[in-house]
Write a protein that holds these residues in place. Sequence first.
Motif, PDB file in Angstrom:
ATOM      1  N   GLU A   1       0.817  -1.209   0.000  1.00 41.39           N
ATOM      2  CA  GLU A   1       0.000   0.000   0.000  1.00 41.39           C
ATOM      3  C   GLU A   1       0.845   1.251   0.000  1.00 41.39           C
ATOM      4  O   GLU A   1       2.048   1.220   0.267  1.00 41.39           O
ATOM      5  N   VAL A   2       0.179   2.344  -0.319  1.00 45.74           N
ATOM      6  CA  VAL A   2       0.704   3.693  -0.137  1.00 45.74           C
ATOM      7  C   VAL A   2      -0.347   4.470   0.642  1.00 45.74           C
ATOM      8  O   VAL A   2      -1.539   4.151   0.581  1.00 45.74           O
ATOM      9  N   LYS A   3       0.111   5.466   1.390  1.00 46.12           N
ATOM     10  CA  LYS A   3      -0.792   6.202   2.276  1.00 46.12           C
ATOM     11  C   LYS A   3      -0.496   7.694   2.164  1.00 46.12           C
ATOM     12  O   LYS A   3       0.666   8.090   2.041  1.00 46.12           O
TER      13      LYS A   3
ATOM     14  N   GLU B   1      -5.633   5.643   1.451  1.00 45.50           N
ATOM     15  CA  GLU B   1      -4.763   4.495   1.240  1.00 45.50           C
ATOM     16  C   GLU B   1      -5.137   3.831  -0.076  1.00 45.50           C
ATOM     17  O   GLU B   1      -6.313   3.732  -0.417  1.00 45.50           O
ATOM     18  N   ILE B   2      -4.125   3.391  -0.777  1.00 48.80           N
ATOM     19  CA  ILE B   2      -4.318   2.576  -1.973  1.00 48.80           C
ATOM     20  C   ILE B   2      -3.631   1.258  -1.686  1.00 48.80           C
ATOM     21  O   ILE B   2      -2.429   1.225  -1.401  1.00 48.80           O
ATOM     22  N   GLU B   3      -4.389   0.165  -1.732  1.00 57.34           N
ATOM     23  CA  GLU B   3      -3.855  -1.159  -1.427  1.00 57.34           C
ATOM     24  C   GLU B   3      -3.950  -2.044  -2.662  1.00 57.34           C
ATOM     25  O   GLU B   3      -4.923  -1.986  -3.406  1.00 57.34           O
TER      26      GLU B   3
ATOM     27  N   GLY C   1       3.835 -13.299  -6.045  1.00 52.62           N
ATOM     28  CA  GLY C   1       5.105 -13.366  -6.758  1.00 52.62           C
ATOM     29  C   GLY C   1       6.156 -12.483  -6.118  1.00 52.62           C
ATOM     30  O   GLY C   1       6.004 -12.002  -5.006  1.00 52.62           O
ATOM     31  N   ASP C   2       7.225 -12.276  -6.864  1.00 51.17           N
ATOM     32  CA  ASP C   2       8.394 -11.594  -6.319  1.00 51.17           C
ATOM     33  C   ASP C   2       8.583 -10.166  -6.818  1.00 51.17           C
ATOM     34  O   ASP C   2       9.684  -9.629  -6.729  1.00 51.17           O
ATOM     35  N   ARG C   3       7.553  -9.565  -7.372  1.00 49.61           N
ATOM     36  CA  ARG C   3       7.703  -8.180  -7.824  1.00 49.61           C
ATOM     37  C   ARG C   3       8.066  -7.307  -6.630  1.00 49.61           C
ATOM     38  O   ARG C   3       7.404  -7.359  -5.583  1.00 49.61           O
ATOM     39  N   PRO C   4       9.120  -6.504  -6.723  1.00 45.50           N
ATOM     40  CA  PRO C   4       9.549  -5.684  -5.584  1.00 45.50           C
ATOM     41  C   PRO C   4       8.452  -4.728  -5.118  1.00 45.50           C
ATOM     42  O   PRO C   4       7.779  -4.073  -5.920  1.00 45.50           O
ATOM     43  N   ALA C   5       8.298  -4.649  -3.799  1.00 40.66           N
ATOM     44  CA  ALA C   5       7.276  -3.777  -3.213  1.00 40.66           C
ATOM     45  C   ALA C   5       7.484  -2.326  -3.632  1.00 40.66           C
ATOM     46  O   ALA C   5       6.516  -1.615  -3.922  1.00 40.66           O
TER      47      ALA C   5
ATOM     48  N   GLN D   1       4.710   0.118  -5.163  1.00 35.59           N
ATOM     49  CA  GLN D   1       4.390   1.379  -4.497  1.00 35.59           C
ATOM     50  C   GLN D   1       4.613   2.567  -5.430  1.00 35.59           C
ATOM     51  O   GLN D   1       3.842   3.535  -5.386  1.00 35.59           O
ATOM     52  N   GLN D   2       5.616   2.514  -6.302  1.00 36.68           N
ATOM     53  CA  GLN D   2       5.814   3.578  -7.296  1.00 36.68           C
ATOM     54  C   GLN D   2       4.621   3.670  -8.236  1.00 36.68           C
ATOM     55  O   GLN D   2       4.158   4.768  -8.556  1.00 36.68           O
ATOM     56  N   ASP D   3       4.123   2.523  -8.682  1.00 38.55           N
ATOM     57  CA  ASP D   3       2.959   2.514  -9.571  1.00 38.55           C
ATOM     58  C   ASP D   3       1.726   3.083  -8.868  1.00 38.55           C
ATOM     59  O   ASP D   3       0.975   3.877  -9.450  1.00 38.55           O
TER      60      ASP D   3
END
Length: 185
Positions: free
Chosen positions: A9-11, A137-139, A144-148, A152-154
């Motif tokens: 998420e991003v907040k 908040e956007i969750e 898989g292994d995509r980096p957090a 979060q940038q997206d």
Amino acid sequence: MTDGVREIEVKYRVAEPAALVRALHDRGAVFSAPVRQDDQAYAANGWSYGQSKAGAAFARLRTENGRHTFCVKKPLDNELACAEHETEVLGRAEMHAAILAMGFYPTMRIVKTRRTARLDHMLLCLDEVDGLGAFFEIEAMISGDRPAAEVQQDLDRFARSLRVELERSTETYDSLIRAALSVGV
């Protein structure tokens, strides 16, 4: 990394919630009716504020509309990228006692009014947090292994595309409430 599903998420602190709702409505998001959430946060014995949350287990006991849920989160890459396990429980007092018996201690109480909407793969949450104000908040649930940090940038890019005043926060509500209480806000 992990093979399981992670909540990433991003907040943001929100200056004008109505402007945010309008911008999201223009994108097709329809918010739910507000619900009151009463959360008790817990940390594992041995962990204290000031230490990294990465790799530590945290619990939450939530009551919403008379229903109780128990959740354990384990931050992986950062505080807002967690392995999460959640289930409904019948009794809040009994679950509280069980959480204490499992080696957790209560940290902060977080009470908020939340409205949610879904848009594509995102869960959008507009929160009015008692003692803190309005947050967005956007969750996203990611396997898989995509980096957090990449996810979060997206999510941040989407938030910025809304063209409303948002102040990003990398802390959880319990940390924000604790900081607000320590300065008397």
